[in-house]
Design an enzyme around this catalytic site. Structure first.
Site, mmCIF file in Angstrom:
data_model
loop_
_atom_site.group_PDB
_atom_site.id
_atom_site.type_symbol
_atom_site.label_atom_id
_atom_site.label_comp_id
_atom_site.label_asym_id
_atom_site.label_seq_id
_atom_site.Cartn_x
_atom_site.Cartn_y
_atom_site.Cartn_z
ATOM 1 C CG PHE A 89 -1.929 1.104 1.219
ATOM 2 C CD1 PHE A 89 -2.919 1.155 0.252
ATOM 3 C CD2 PHE A 89 -1.886 2.106 2.171
ATOM 4 C CE1 PHE A 89 -3.854 2.183 0.237
ATOM 5 C CE2 PHE A 89 -2.815 3.133 2.173
ATOM 6 C CZ PHE A 89 -3.799 3.170 1.195
ATOM 7 C CG ASP A 160 3.938 -1.052 6.592
ATOM 8 O OD1 ASP A 160 3.000 -1.422 7.332
ATOM 9 O OD2 ASP A 160 3.764 -0.335 5.588
ATOM 10 C CG HIS A 163 -1.063 -6.143 5.981
ATOM 11 N ND1 HIS A 163 -0.747 -6.502 4.687
ATOM 12 C CD2 HIS A 163 -1.637 -4.920 5.881
ATOM 13 C CE1 HIS A 163 -1.094 -5.548 3.847
ATOM 14 N NE2 HIS A 163 -1.638 -4.568 4.562
ATOM 15 C CD GLN A 186 -8.651 0.740 6.726
ATOM 16 O OE1 GLN A 186 -8.148 -0.375 6.843
ATOM 17 N NE2 GLN A 186 -9.688 0.974 5.952
ATOM 18 C CE LYS A 189 -4.176 -2.068 7.399
ATOM 19 N NZ LYS A 189 -4.970 -1.158 6.571
ATOM 20 N NE ARG A 218 2.517 21.681 26.805
ATOM 21 C CZ ARG A 218 1.324 22.170 27.096
ATOM 22 N NH1 ARG A 218 0.300 21.937 26.267
ATOM 23 N NH2 ARG A 218 1.134 22.890 28.176
ATOM 24 C CE1 TYR A 225 0.516 25.452 26.035
ATOM 25 C CE2 TYR A 225 0.846 27.219 27.633
ATOM 26 C CZ TYR A 225 0.021 26.291 27.011
ATOM 27 O OH TYR A 225 -1.300 26.202 27.378
ATOM 28 N NE ARG A 235 -2.397 15.322 22.133
ATOM 29 C CZ ARG A 235 -2.042 16.575 21.833
ATOM 30 N NH1 ARG A 235 -0.767 16.920 21.836
ATOM 31 N NH2 ARG A 235 -2.941 17.481 21.552
#
Length: 387
Positions: A89, A160, A163, A186, A189, A218, A225, A235
């Site tokens: 992919f 990767d 899968h 996703q 999956k 952060r 900050y 996140r």
């Protein structure tokens, strides 16, 4: 339809029950819906890391971002190259290209559809910063050869593993293989919250840097900050994590069932004239089977697509295999190698064959009954006889 005249009724996907409902309510009622205030993401990371044989995991917005962040942690950027399979992919290459690197496609093995270590070795050059094996359809790439190649060349690996949730190589899960690994959640999956991703890490220091970069640089305790690194907001939210905790709990049972059904369906398909199922290297001693893949060597791409449509019409959730990434316009928008499509095609004959003649069936078919495996075989045989 099968010879009985009725289309098979496979289990639906995604699967869910009261575990997901309970988790969503738990996340809702804790009153904090982002990871810095809630507890679901933290708990999911610990559970996912432990399941994959490591202490460190980071939950992310999606699998593509997981690859992108991992590549940044490996020092990939402008002026560098990343070796990727040509048959995958396109997120595998675009994650590198989006951060300014050049993606170098190499050929895959025609038996397992995973990257060919010999092709990787030929592609390593002075600008190579990472090697990205893709564990295609749940089959782990040849990690014996790739690990040695990485050690000899000094070029790190990035798995990767979109899968490969729960996959094993020589009894070792992906988190035990000593490299960064990126996962996807996703909708299609093996475990899903609609979208989402994760990284597993081999050490604490890389995990800590990954945390910083996935949260705009952060630290979690920062109130002034003081952004310590560059980064982005990758996140995961609390609701997705709550769903994924439930998904993880049922994953082993689903893998066990798919591991029972896949050899049967592979044998049935292999007995059909002209059909060649994806092979298996026995060193991959646990394959979660994201896809059931098979080839029809010699078929044209156009006829293959007609076969896919016919299978869908008869109740089998079928798809054309991934297109060679170098044959996608988006691959060339930025970060393409100094090679033409024709040159890459000559270097990747196995990829040329696969993107033309390969079909995959959704992994929910392997959650069906033994009888349904025979039904699939009947339907495939019938379709090939008329398509």
């Amino acid at each position: 339809m099968s010879a009985s005249g009725k289309p098979p009724e496979f289990p639906t996907w995604p699967q869910f029950d009261d575990d997901e409902r309970t988790g969503l309510i738990r996340a809702l009622e804790q009153g904090q819906w982002w990871r810095m205030g809630g507890n679901e993401v933290n708990q999911f990371e610990q559970e996912f890391a432990r399941y994959h044989g490591t202490e460190y995991a980071l939950a992310l917005t999606n699998g593509t971002h997981a690859l992108e962040l991992a590549l940044q942690l490996l020092g990939v950027g402008p002026g560098t190259e990343v070796i990727v399979p040509a048959f995958t992919f396109i997120s595998s290459s675009q994650a590198a290209q989006r951060i300014g690197a050049v993606a170098v496609p190499v050929d895959v093995d025609l038996e397992t559809y995973c990257v060919d270590p010999a092709a990787v070795e030929r592609a390593i050059g002075p600008k190579t910063k990472a090697i990205m094996p893709v564990h295609m359809a749940g089959h782990v790439a040849d990690m014996d050869s790739l690990t040695k190649l990485s050690a000899d060349s000094g070029v790190p690996l990035l798995h990767d593993a979109a899968h490969a949730h729960g996959a094993q190589w020589h009894g070792r899960r992906v988190g035990e293989l000593g490299s960064l690994a990126a996962f996807s959640f996703q909708n299609g999956k093996l475990m899903t919250a609609g979208e989402g991703g994760a990284l597993t890490f081999p050490d604490a220091a890389t995990h800590e840097e990954g945390f910083l970069r996935h949260s705009c640089g952060r630290p979690p305790t920062d109130r002034g900050y003081f952004h310590q690194t560059s980064g982005s907001n990758f996140r995961m939210n609390e609701f997705s994590a709550a769903v994924l905790r439930a998904q993880l709990r049922r994953l082993d049972g689903q893998i066990e069932l798919r591991e029972q059904r896949a050899p049967l369906l592979s044998r049935i398909l292999g007995e059909i004239d002209g059909v060649v199922p994806q092979g298996r290297d026995e060193r991959c001693d646990r394959n979660p089977h994201y896809m059931m893949m098979f080839r029809i060597p010699g078929i044209t791409e156009q006829r293959r697509n007609i076969v896919v449509d016919a299978l869908i019409e008869r109740g089998v959730p079928a798809f054309a295999a991934f297109r060679a990434i170098y044959r996608c316009p988006g691959f060339w928008e930025t970060g393409g190698p100094e090679l033409s499509v024709d040159e890459l095609a000559r270097r990747c004959p196995n990829t040329e064959a696969l993107y033309t003649d390969c079909i995959w069936l959704h992994h929910r078919t392997l959650l069906g009954t033994e009888e349904q495996m025979y039904q699939i075989g009947e339907i495939v045989s019938d379709v090939l006889g008329v398509a």
